[in-house]
Write a protein that holds these residues in place. Structure first.
Motif, PDB file in Angstrom:
ATOM      1  N   SER A 131      -1.424 -54.060 -75.543  1.00  0.00           N
ATOM      2  CA  SER A 131      -1.385 -55.307 -75.893  1.00  0.00           C
ATOM      3  C   SER A 131      -0.825 -54.517 -77.879  1.00  0.00           C
ATOM      4  O   SER A 131      -0.977 -56.090 -79.093  1.00  0.00           O
ATOM      5  CB  SER A 131      -3.059 -54.960 -76.518  1.00  0.00           C
ATOM      6  OG  SER A 131      -3.486 -52.964 -77.555  1.00  0.00           O
ATOM      7  N   ASN A 132      -0.067 -53.607 -77.830  1.00  0.00           N
ATOM      8  CA  ASN A 132       0.377 -54.085 -79.163  1.00  0.00           C
ATOM      9  C   ASN A 132       1.763 -54.072 -79.144  1.00  0.00           C
ATOM     10  O   ASN A 132       2.976 -54.742 -78.186  1.00  0.00           O
ATOM     11  CB  ASN A 132       1.342 -51.910 -79.407  1.00  0.00           C
ATOM     12  CG  ASN A 132       2.696 -52.016 -80.607  1.00  0.00           C
ATOM     13  OD1 ASN A 132       2.796 -52.422 -81.486  1.00  0.00           O
ATOM     14  ND2 ASN A 132       2.656 -50.634 -80.570  1.00  0.00           N
ATOM     15  N   PRO A 133       1.910 -55.435 -80.560  1.00  0.00           N
ATOM     16  CA  PRO A 133       3.179 -56.325 -80.374  1.00  0.00           C
ATOM     17  C   PRO A 133       4.383 -55.685 -80.679  1.00  0.00           C
ATOM     18  O   PRO A 133       5.327 -56.045 -79.895  1.00  0.00           O
ATOM     19  CB  PRO A 133       3.230 -57.040 -81.977  1.00  0.00           C
ATOM     20  CG  PRO A 133       1.653 -56.963 -82.829  1.00  0.00           C
ATOM     21  CD  PRO A 133       1.189 -55.190 -81.998  1.00  0.00           C
ATOM     22  N   ARG A 138       5.292 -56.642 -70.308  1.00  0.00           N
ATOM     23  CA  ARG A 138       3.413 -56.337 -71.320  1.00  0.00           C
ATOM     24  C   ARG A 138       2.362 -56.495 -70.441  1.00  0.00           C
ATOM     25  O   ARG A 138       1.404 -56.621 -70.711  1.00  0.00           O
ATOM     26  CB  ARG A 138       3.881 -57.760 -72.348  1.00  0.00           C
ATOM     27  CG  ARG A 138       4.868 -57.181 -72.988  1.00  0.00           C
ATOM     28  CD  ARG A 138       5.091 -58.116 -74.570  1.00  0.00           C
ATOM     29  NE  ARG A 138       3.732 -58.104 -75.724  1.00  0.00           N
ATOM     30  CZ  ARG A 138       2.894 -57.663 -75.629  1.00  0.00           C
ATOM     31  NH1 ARG A 138       3.659 -56.151 -76.621  1.00  0.00           N
ATOM     32  NH2 ARG A 138       2.056 -57.805 -76.819  1.00  0.00           N
ATOM     33  N   SER A 139       2.725 -57.627 -68.818  1.00  0.00           N
ATOM     34  CA  SER A 139       1.466 -57.341 -68.322  1.00  0.00           C
ATOM     35  C   SER A 139       1.903 -56.117 -66.779  1.00  0.00           C
ATOM     36  O   SER A 139       0.269 -56.348 -66.070  1.00  0.00           O
ATOM     37  CB  SER A 139       1.289 -59.287 -67.255  1.00  0.00           C
ATOM     38  OG  SER A 139       2.808 -59.012 -66.972  1.00  0.00           O
ATOM     39  N   LEU A 140       2.988 -55.533 -66.318  1.00  0.00           N
ATOM     40  CA  LEU A 140       2.405 -54.698 -66.176  1.00  0.00           C
ATOM     41  C   LEU A 140       1.381 -53.702 -66.385  1.00  0.00           C
ATOM     42  O   LEU A 140       1.953 -52.886 -67.580  1.00  0.00           O
ATOM     43  CB  LEU A 140       3.891 -53.782 -65.844  1.00  0.00           C
ATOM     44  CG  LEU A 140       4.675 -53.539 -64.142  1.00  0.00           C
ATOM     45  CD1 LEU A 140       4.466 -54.454 -63.694  1.00  0.00           C
ATOM     46  CD2 LEU A 140       6.246 -52.953 -64.730  1.00  0.00           C
ATOM     47  N   ARG A 141       1.235 -53.475 -64.844  1.00  0.00           N
ATOM     48  CA  ARG A 141       0.041 -52.299 -64.819  1.00  0.00           C
ATOM     49  C   ARG A 141       0.233 -50.485 -65.049  1.00  0.00           C
ATOM     50  O   ARG A 141       0.000 -50.033 -64.518  1.00  0.00           O
ATOM     51  CB  ARG A 141      -1.881 -52.688 -64.150  1.00  0.00           C
ATOM     52  CG  ARG A 141      -1.875 -53.612 -64.746  1.00  0.00           C
ATOM     53  CD  ARG A 141      -2.456 -54.288 -63.612  1.00  0.00           C
ATOM     54  NE  ARG A 141      -3.085 -55.600 -63.545  1.00  0.00           N
ATOM     55  CZ  ARG A 141      -4.139 -56.062 -63.707  1.00  0.00           C
ATOM     56  NH1 ARG A 141      -5.316 -55.369 -64.290  1.00  0.00           N
ATOM     57  NH2 ARG A 141      -4.258 -57.030 -64.333  1.00  0.00           N
ATOM     58  N   VAL A 142       1.489 -50.808 -65.647  1.00  0.00           N
ATOM     59  CA  VAL A 142       2.151 -49.015 -65.809  1.00  0.00           C
ATOM     60  C   VAL A 142       1.557 -48.633 -66.836  1.00  0.00           C
ATOM     61  O   VAL A 142       0.894 -47.224 -66.855  1.00  0.00           O
ATOM     62  CB  VAL A 142       3.398 -48.909 -66.261  1.00  0.00           C
ATOM     63  CG1 VAL A 142       4.026 -47.575 -66.103  1.00  0.00           C
ATOM     64  CG2 VAL A 142       4.043 -50.252 -65.263  1.00  0.00           C
ATOM     65  N   PHE A 143       1.111 -49.062 -67.990  1.00  0.00           N
ATOM     66  CA  PHE A 143       0.261 -48.501 -68.935  1.00  0.00           C
ATOM     67  C   PHE A 143      -1.035 -49.219 -69.920  1.00  0.00           C
ATOM     68  O   PHE A 143      -1.105 -50.529 -68.961  1.00  0.00           O
ATOM     69  CB  PHE A 143       0.930 -48.316 -70.136  1.00  0.00           C
ATOM     70  CG  PHE A 143       2.577 -47.346 -70.097  1.00  0.00           C
ATOM     71  CD1 PHE A 143       1.765 -46.375 -70.882  1.00  0.00           C
ATOM     72  CD2 PHE A 143       3.592 -48.225 -70.644  1.00  0.00           C
ATOM     73  CE1 PHE A 143       3.211 -45.291 -70.368  1.00  0.00           C
ATOM     74  CE2 PHE A 143       4.470 -47.292 -70.706  1.00  0.00           C
ATOM     75  CZ  PHE A 143       5.026 -46.065 -70.731  1.00  0.00           C
ATOM     76  N   PRO A 144      -1.941 -48.876 -70.111  1.00  0.00           N
ATOM     77  CA  PRO A 144      -2.973 -49.370 -69.996  1.00  0.00           C
ATOM     78  C   PRO A 144      -3.263 -50.620 -71.512  1.00  0.00           C
ATOM     79  O   PRO A 144      -2.231 -50.538 -72.207  1.00  0.00           O
ATOM     80  CB  PRO A 144      -3.777 -48.470 -71.281  1.00  0.00           C
ATOM     81  CG  PRO A 144      -3.219 -46.493 -71.042  1.00  0.00           C
ATOM     82  CD  PRO A 144      -1.683 -47.480 -70.340  1.00  0.00           C
ATOM     83  N   GLU A 145      -4.157 -51.419 -70.918  1.00  0.00           N
ATOM     84  CA  GLU A 145      -4.022 -52.839 -71.944  1.00  0.00           C
ATOM     85  C   GLU A 145      -4.041 -52.263 -72.983  1.00  0.00           C
ATOM     86  O   GLU A 145      -3.174 -52.763 -74.204  1.00  0.00           O
ATOM     87  CB  GLU A 145      -5.593 -53.132 -71.188  1.00  0.00           C
ATOM     88  CG  GLU A 145      -5.499 -54.678 -72.567  1.00  0.00           C
ATOM     89  CD  GLU A 145      -4.063 -55.408 -71.937  1.00  0.00           C
ATOM     90  OE1 GLU A 145      -3.965 -55.891 -71.141  1.00  0.00           O
ATOM     91  OE2 GLU A 145      -4.259 -56.328 -73.500  1.00  0.00           O
TER      92      GLU A 145
END
Ligand code: ZN
Ligand code: ZN
Length: 322
Positions: free
Chosen positions: A133-135, A122-129
């Motif tokens: 941030s989707n639960p 959930r913190s890896l910068r593969v996808f944008p924030e």
């Protein structure tokens, strides 16, 4: 449409749906004045107000999403489900790394390991924030499910093999499962780069190249290949030696072929997970035409230009009938 919405408001959702025989919408709602309305039901009832005939659920030619698209084109605001995107190669590599670890060390502390990976993804910068941030994005159950997928691909797991995995899961399995140490190296680098503030920019090419090193390492690879100073130096040194800027694999030279100069890529030959954070030097770089460059990247483990050159020569020979 307005009449249907008025009636929906008057009856309440449950009574409205029951009256006309519609099931509650799952994903798509029309939004009017901030209120959400089941898209199919409203459409069907509006049809009755307009034509006198109710459009019953079985008369719709498409699913909820088709109806929603049509409504959207008609100018209605429609909510869309925010399903997390498919797993990227990077994420699959991290999951496979954990799967292999658990296979070797047993299931002690399994839940905690799954939770840790979930948090990390959930913190890896593969996808944008906004996506992360989707639960539902890479929550613990989706991580556990992914590990399960790997066990169903794993030939060593209860005699089953290569049956149940998704195409990408299988691809990553085939590329990495037999070399866990290299995978661990690659994963360490993905972690280091993907969680840092200067994570490499998205170039829009990672999908196109289908890089089996994952997006983050691919972006890093491209960043190194595109270092303007190094690229210029590399081209100068090759030109000085050979008098031309030809592909080191197939000998394509754009000014000879098309009269257009300089259509040539620079490729970094060392797989990134093997060089770590070292500095790029001229001998790490080769000149290749865009086609050969892409073909180099299609191979996993990534192959060297020399190997591709042999393939190229052999194929050319076969095709000439010799
Ligand atoms: Zn070439
Ligand atoms: Zn390259």
């Amino acid at each position: 449409m307005n009449n249907a919405i008025t009636e929906f408001d008057a009856l309440g959702r449950d009574a409205f749906l029951a009256k006309y025989g519609f099931k509650p919408a799952k994903n798509y709602f029309i939004v009017v004045d901030g209120k959400r309305y089941d898209s199919k039901a409203i459409t069907g009832v509006a049809h009755q107000y307009q034509t006198g005939a109710l459009m019953t659920p079985d008369m719709f030619s498409g699913g909820e999403s088709t109806v929603a698209n049509r409504l959207n084109k008609l100018g209605f605001e429609v909510t869309r489900p925010t399903m997390p995107p498919n797993w990227s190669i990077d994420e699959l590599m991290l999951a496979l790394d954990l799967y292999l670890l658990v296979r070797e060390q047993g299931r002690g502390g399994f839940a905690a390991k799954v939770a840790a990976l979930s948090e990390e993804l959930r913190s890896l910068r593969v996808f944008p924030e906004a996506v992360r941030s989707n639960p539902a994005f890479r929550n613990t159950s989706s991580v556990a499910l992914k590990l399960d997928n790997f066990s169903s691909i794993d030939p060593a797991h209860e005699g089953r093999g290569m049956e149940h995995g998704g195409a990408e899961d299988t691809r990553v399995w085939k590329a990495w499962a037999h070399r866990p140490d290299e995978l661990a190296q690659a994963v360490a680098l993905i972690r280091a780069r993907g969680e840092s503030d200067d994570a490499p920019e998205e170039t829009g090419e990672d999908e196109e190249y289908g890089a089996l090193e994952g997006r983050i390492l691919f972006r890093e690879h491209r960043r190194r290949e595109r270092d303007r100073t190094l690229v210029a130096k590399k081209k100068q040194s090759v030109f000085k030696k050979t008098g031309r800027l030809a592909c080191e694999v197939c000998d394509f030279e754009s000014s000879e072929a098309y009269g257009v100069e300089g259509v040539i890529d620079v490729h970094h030959v060392v797989p990134l997970h093997q060089i770590g954070e070292s500095v790029t030097t001229l001998k790490d770089l080769v000149l290749v035409c865009p086609t050969c460059h892409r073909v180099l990247h299609k191979h996993q483990p990534i192959i060297t230009p020399a190997v591709l050159r042999r393939k190229h020569a052999t194929t050319a020979l076969e095709q000439s009938g010799a």
